[in-house]
Every structure is written in C-alpha cells, then in structure tokens.
Design a protein around this motif. Structure first.
Motif, PDB file in Angstrom:
ATOM      1  N   ALA A  93      -2.856 -11.288  35.670  1.00 49.81           N
ATOM      2  CA  ALA A  93      -1.776 -12.144  35.183  1.00 49.81           C
ATOM      3  C   ALA A  93      -0.419 -11.647  35.653  1.00 49.81           C
ATOM      4  CB  ALA A  93      -1.815 -12.215  33.657  1.00 49.81           C
ATOM      5  N   ARG A  94      -0.236 -10.331  35.641  1.00 56.94           N
ATOM      6  CA  ARG A  94       1.038  -9.761  36.091  1.00 56.94           C
ATOM      7  C   ARG A  94       1.242 -10.019  37.581  1.00 56.94           C
ATOM      8  NH1 ARG A  94       4.099  -5.592  34.051  1.00 56.94           N
ATOM      9  NH2 ARG A  94       3.368  -6.482  32.078  1.00 56.94           N
ATOM     10  N   GLU A  95       0.206  -9.809  38.357  1.00 54.37           N
ATOM     11  CA  GLU A  95       0.334  -9.992  39.804  1.00 54.37           C
ATOM     12  C   GLU A  95       0.545 -11.458  40.162  1.00 54.37           C
ATOM     13  OE1 GLU A  95      -2.238  -6.202  41.522  1.00 54.37           O
ATOM     14  OE2 GLU A  95      -3.244  -8.139  41.231  1.00 54.37           O
ATOM     15  N   ARG A  96      -0.112 -12.362  39.451  1.00 56.37           N
ATOM     16  CA  ARG A  96       0.067 -13.792  39.724  1.00 56.37           C
ATOM     17  C   ARG A  96       1.447 -14.261  39.300  1.00 56.37           C
ATOM     18  NH1 ARG A  96      -5.011 -14.372  37.304  1.00 56.37           N
ATOM     19  NH2 ARG A  96      -3.935 -15.195  35.449  1.00 56.37           N
ATOM     20  N   GLY A  97       1.902 -13.780  38.144  1.00 58.11           N
ATOM     21  CA  GLY A  97       3.182 -14.242  37.627  1.00 58.11           C
ATOM     22  C   GLY A  97       4.362 -13.757  38.432  1.00 58.11           C
ATOM     23  N   GLY A  98       4.249 -12.560  38.995  1.00 58.47           N
ATOM     24  CA  GLY A  98       5.322 -12.029  39.814  1.00 58.47           C
ATOM     25  C   GLY A  98       6.579 -11.673  39.030  1.00 58.47           C
ATOM     26  N   CYS A  99       6.453 -11.576  37.708  1.00 59.69           N
ATOM     27  CA  CYS A  99       7.605 -11.259  36.863  1.00 59.69           C
ATOM     28  C   CYS A  99       7.507  -9.810  36.398  1.00 59.69           C
ATOM     29  CB  CYS A  99       7.649 -12.196  35.657  1.00 59.69           C
ATOM     30  SG  CYS A  99       9.046 -11.892  34.556  1.00 59.69           S
ATOM     31  N   ALA A 100       8.452  -8.992  36.817  1.00 57.12           N
ATOM     32  CA  ALA A 100       8.429  -7.578  36.457  1.00 57.12           C
ATOM     33  C   ALA A 100       8.738  -7.394  34.982  1.00 57.12           C
ATOM     34  CB  ALA A 100       9.440  -6.808  37.308  1.00 57.12           C
ATOM     35  N   ARG A 101       8.060  -6.443  34.365  1.00 51.83           N
ATOM     36  CA  ARG A 101       8.274  -6.119  32.954  1.00 51.83           C
ATOM     37  C   ARG A 101       8.571  -4.624  32.825  1.00 51.83           C
ATOM     38  NH1 ARG A 101       5.703 -10.073  29.807  1.00 51.83           N
ATOM     39  NH2 ARG A 101       5.821 -12.051  30.957  1.00 51.83           N
ATOM     40  N   ASP A 102       9.203  -4.265  31.740  1.00 52.21           N
ATOM     41  CA  ASP A 102       9.517  -2.858  31.492  1.00 52.21           C
ATOM     42  C   ASP A 102       8.385  -2.242  30.681  1.00 52.21           C
ATOM     43  OD1 ASP A 102      10.722  -0.419  31.225  1.00 52.21           O
ATOM     44  OD2 ASP A 102      12.146  -1.048  29.674  1.00 52.21           O
ATOM     45  N   ASP A 103       7.290  -1.908  31.350  1.00 49.88           N
ATOM     46  CA  ASP A 103       6.146  -1.329  30.659  1.00 49.88           C
ATOM     47  C   ASP A 103       5.353  -0.446  31.623  1.00 49.88           C
ATOM     48  OD1 ASP A 103       4.707  -3.116  32.272  1.00 49.88           O
ATOM     49  OD2 ASP A 103       4.418  -4.565  30.664  1.00 49.88           O
ATOM     50  N   THR A 104       4.309   0.184  31.106  1.00 52.84           N
ATOM     51  CA  THR A 104       3.519   1.112  31.914  1.00 52.84           C
ATOM     52  C   THR A 104       2.793   0.414  33.042  1.00 52.84           C
ATOM     53  OG1 THR A 104       3.224   2.635  30.056  1.00 52.84           O
ATOM     54  CG2 THR A 104       1.609   2.765  31.825  1.00 52.84           C
ATOM     55  N   LEU A 105       2.267  -0.766  32.780  1.00 53.65           N
ATOM     56  CA  LEU A 105       1.574  -1.504  33.833  1.00 53.65           C
ATOM     57  C   LEU A 105       2.491  -1.736  35.024  1.00 53.65           C
ATOM     58  CD1 LEU A 105      -0.713  -3.133  35.053  1.00 53.65           C
ATOM     59  CD2 LEU A 105      -0.060  -5.065  33.589  1.00 53.65           C
ATOM     60  N   GLN A 106       3.730  -2.129  34.777  1.00 55.28           N
ATOM     61  CA  GLN A 106       4.677  -2.357  35.857  1.00 55.28           C
ATOM     62  C   GLN A 106       4.989  -1.059  36.600  1.00 55.28           C
ATOM     63  OE1 GLN A 106       5.808  -5.608  36.477  1.00 55.28           O
ATOM     64  NE2 GLN A 106       6.286  -4.637  38.439  1.00 55.28           N
ATOM     65  N   LEU A 107       5.092   0.024  35.845  1.00 59.87           N
ATOM     66  CA  LEU A 107       5.363   1.329  36.452  1.00 59.87           C
ATOM     67  C   LEU A 107       4.262   1.705  37.435  1.00 59.87           C
ATOM     68  CD1 LEU A 107       7.273   3.840  36.336  1.00 59.87           C
ATOM     69  CD2 LEU A 107       5.725   4.771  34.621  1.00 59.87           C
ATOM     70  N   LEU A 108       3.020   1.464  37.049  1.00 65.69           N
ATOM     71  CA  LEU A 108       1.886   1.792  37.922  1.00 65.69           C
ATOM     72  C   LEU A 108       1.856   0.887  39.147  1.00 65.69           C
ATOM     73  CD1 LEU A 108      -0.816   2.299  35.142  1.00 65.69           C
ATOM     74  CD2 LEU A 108       0.282   4.089  36.493  1.00 65.69           C
ATOM     75  N   LEU A 109       2.145  -0.387  38.935  1.00 59.27           N
ATOM     76  CA  LEU A 109       2.169  -1.319  40.072  1.00 59.27           C
ATOM     77  C   LEU A 109       3.290  -0.964  41.044  1.00 59.27           C
ATOM     78  CD1 LEU A 109       1.541  -4.693  38.189  1.00 59.27           C
ATOM     79  CD2 LEU A 109      -0.027  -3.584  39.805  1.00 59.27           C
ATOM     80  N   ASP A 110       4.452  -0.660  40.523  1.00 57.18           N
ATOM     81  CA  ASP A 110       5.596  -0.322  41.380  1.00 57.18           C
ATOM     82  C   ASP A 110       5.353   0.974  42.148  1.00 57.18           C
ATOM     83  OD1 ASP A 110       6.836  -2.574  40.456  1.00 57.18           O
ATOM     84  OD2 ASP A 110       8.171  -1.526  39.057  1.00 57.18           O
ATOM     85  N   ALA A 111       4.538   1.861  41.567  1.00 55.27           N
ATOM     86  CA  ALA A 111       4.237   3.127  42.241  1.00 55.27           C
ATOM     87  C   ALA A 111       3.213   2.945  43.350  1.00 55.27           C
ATOM     88  CB  ALA A 111       3.720   4.140  41.226  1.00 55.27           C
ATOM     89  N   GLY A 112       2.634   1.755  43.447  1.00 56.65           N
ATOM     90  CA  GLY A 112       1.674   1.483  44.510  1.00 56.65           C
ATOM     91  C   GLY A 112       0.275   1.964  44.217  1.00 56.65           C
TER      92      GLY A 112
END
Length: 338
Positions: A93-112
């Motif tokens: 859902a996060r990857e499809r939505g393309g909307c960054a959030r201030d949470d751990t999931l986003q931190l992991l995604l941004d870290a690659g």
C-alpha cells in the motif's frame, strides 16, 4: 492480574489476565516499529495481537518434535502467514500510494532495504511488544498498586518531570504534556522508574537464554560444550539466587544494582543485549505514568479485600508470567483530566 473499567471504585471485578497492558504496549510497539497503514487500523492491530498470542503458545510436542505437524504447529503456521500477509499488504500500500509518512516503514524504504529485510524486521520486532514489554508493564502496575509508598514516589517523579520539562501548558491534555517532555529527560531524570523497572524485570520475566555453539568445542565453567550443541540458561539461576538477591521474591527497588559479571540479565547480557531496551523502557514509563496520574489502585482478592502480600509471578508460565494465585486490580479515576 485483572482490571475493572469504572470511574469510581467498585466491587465488580472483571478477569483480564494483564490483557489491558499487553494491548496498550502492543499498540505502542506497532506505532513505533511498523507503518501507519497498520497502526491506524484498530482491527488490524487486534488481528496481529491475536496471531502473536497463537505464536507464543508452546506445548511439549512443539518443543520436542518441532517438525511434527501437530494442531498447535499448524495454528502457528497459519498465524505466521496472517502476520506476513498483513505486513506485506502495508508495504504494498505504501509503495503504490507513493505518499511518504513519518514512520519506521518509510525509514526502511528510504534506506533502500529490500522487501524481505523490511518485512522480517517488522514481523520480528513486534514480538517484543506482544510479550515481554507488555508483561513487564503489567507487573509494574501490580507492584505499584501493592506498594503504595512506591506508587507515591513514582507519581511524584512524573509530576516533577511535568513541572520541569513539559513545554505544553498545564491546561493542555495530559498526553500532550507528557509528550512534550524531551526524550533525554525521560531517560536521565527518572531514577525511581529505572529502579522500579529493573526490579520488575528481575522478578517477573521468566526468560531462558538459548544459544547454539557453532564451533569449535568450548569450555563453559569447566563443562565441555561440543560444537553444534545448545546451551540453555534460565535467568532464575541469577535473578532468584538468594546469595545475590536476599529474599528474592520480595519487590525491593532499593536493592543495589549488581555490577558483577552476569549478575543481572533483565535485558540480556554479554554480547546479546536487547537492542530495543530504550524503547521498551520509554513505553513502560509513559504508559505507567499516565496510569498513575489518572488512577488510584490497589491489589485485592475476589471479594475486594486488599491482599496482605503482593502477588508472585509463576516462573513456570514462561510466556505470560501470570500470578501463582488469582488477584485483581481495583482502581478509581483521579481528578486529573486526560
């Protein structure tokens, strides 16, 4: 451990077996270590909690014959798949939505990090919130209810924090005032809570450490541990040792911190110390602080009579550490407005 949800002291007691605090701590853990797609959905959080409860179930067969497809093992496999699917759905859902959030999931995604790492990270760390941290928080509330003098000291420490460090005004909601206290103050200016948590971990966490010797053969305390063998070490060998802790079942936060080698294993020891211990302590302090400011409580029996002695955790109940005898938590709301 049981709780009642009434605004005034009452003689009606509802058995809950520390359900209240494990739910609160699990919600906090989900909020801190996953994504908003999960944390914002109460039904999903409740679903995950039920699955982790299933995963915590242990039977002699699952321990001795882990490869055997017993009903308990099948339930564990199903629960694992539900947890996996839930986390995968959040990542998708996060990857499809393309909307960054201030949470751990986003931190992991941004870290690659790759998907397997992200999913494994979230699935693995939620276990602590489902079990150990919630159990510790539950027992701390019980001990503070059984020892009024410590409840007073802990409450006064929280009030000092609010008076000294809170940036929100006194008319703001309690949760906003507590949230405005800097993290550094929670960690450095709460010696009473630190002692309370340390003693609670000593008495009410019946953990057993298990390690596999990957080789070569090694001597441990004069005993040979061959390569490939497992070493099992119950924390009770230290935490309930009368030579180290006189009257070990007595809740006494004034005990001096043991500085000797492996004389205290609350968050592990040696090269294996819980990496989430700061988060765990923060969640316990915050949730317990809110409870202390909002309620007065005591530990009673089924008839409402105050217990002469604090309840004792059952160390044979390794998952829940429930009291050896049923007890109840009676409480009433104070004048603090949440």
């Amino acid at each position: 451990m049981t709780c009642v949800f009434e605004s005034a002291r009452t003689a009606v007691y509802a058995p809950l077996t520390h359900h209240l605090y494990t739910q609160v701590i699990f919600q906090l853990t989900v909020r801190c270590l996953s994504g908003t797609e999960i944390a914002d959905d109460d039904a999903v959080v409740a679903l995950l909690k039920r699955q982790y409860d299933v995963l915590a179930e242990t039977t002699p067969t699952t321990v001795l014959l882990p490869w055997l497809p017993t009903p308990a093992m099948v339930r564990k496999l199903r629960a694992t798949k539900v947890v996996y699917d839930t986390v995968v759905a959040a990542v998708d859902a996060r990857e499809r939505g393309g909307c960054a959030r201030d949470d751990t999931l986003q931190l992991l995604l941004d870290a690659g990090d790759d998907r397997a790492t992200i999913i494994g990270f979230i699935m693995g760390l939620l276990v602590a919130g489902a079990r150990a941290t919630g159990t510790t928080a539950s027992w701390l509330v019980v001990y503070l209810s059984a020892y009024p003098e410590w409840r007073v000291e802990a409450k006064e420490e929280i009030l000092r924090l609010l008076a000294t460090h809170a940036t929100e005004s006194a008319t703001s909601p309690l949760q906003a005032r507590l949230a405005s206290i800097p993290l550094a103050a929670w960690e450095a200016d709460t010696p009473v809570f630190d002692a309370l948590i340390r003693e609670t971990l000593r008495i009410a966490q019946p953990h057993t450490a298990i390690r596999k010797n990957l080789g070569p053969d090694v001597l441990v305390d004069g005993k040979l541990v061959p390569a490939g063998a497992h070493v099992v070490y119950p924390f009770s060998d230290v935490h309930l040792d009368e030579a180290l802790y006189p009257s070990p079942w007595v809740f006494d936060p004034t005990r001096p911190a043991r500085q000797g080698k492996m004389e205290y294993l609350g968050f592990g020891g040696g090269n294996t110390v819980c990496l989430g211990n700061r988060l765990a302590k923060m969640m316990i302090k915050l949730s317990t602080g809110m409870f202390l400011l909002a309620f007065e409580s005591s530990v009673v029996d089924a008839t409402g009579i105050a217990l002469a002695e604090a309840p004792v955790p059952d160390w044979n109940d390794a998952v829940h550490a429930r009291p050896t005898r049923p007890c109840y938590l009676e409480y009433e709301r104070t004048k603090v407005i949440l």
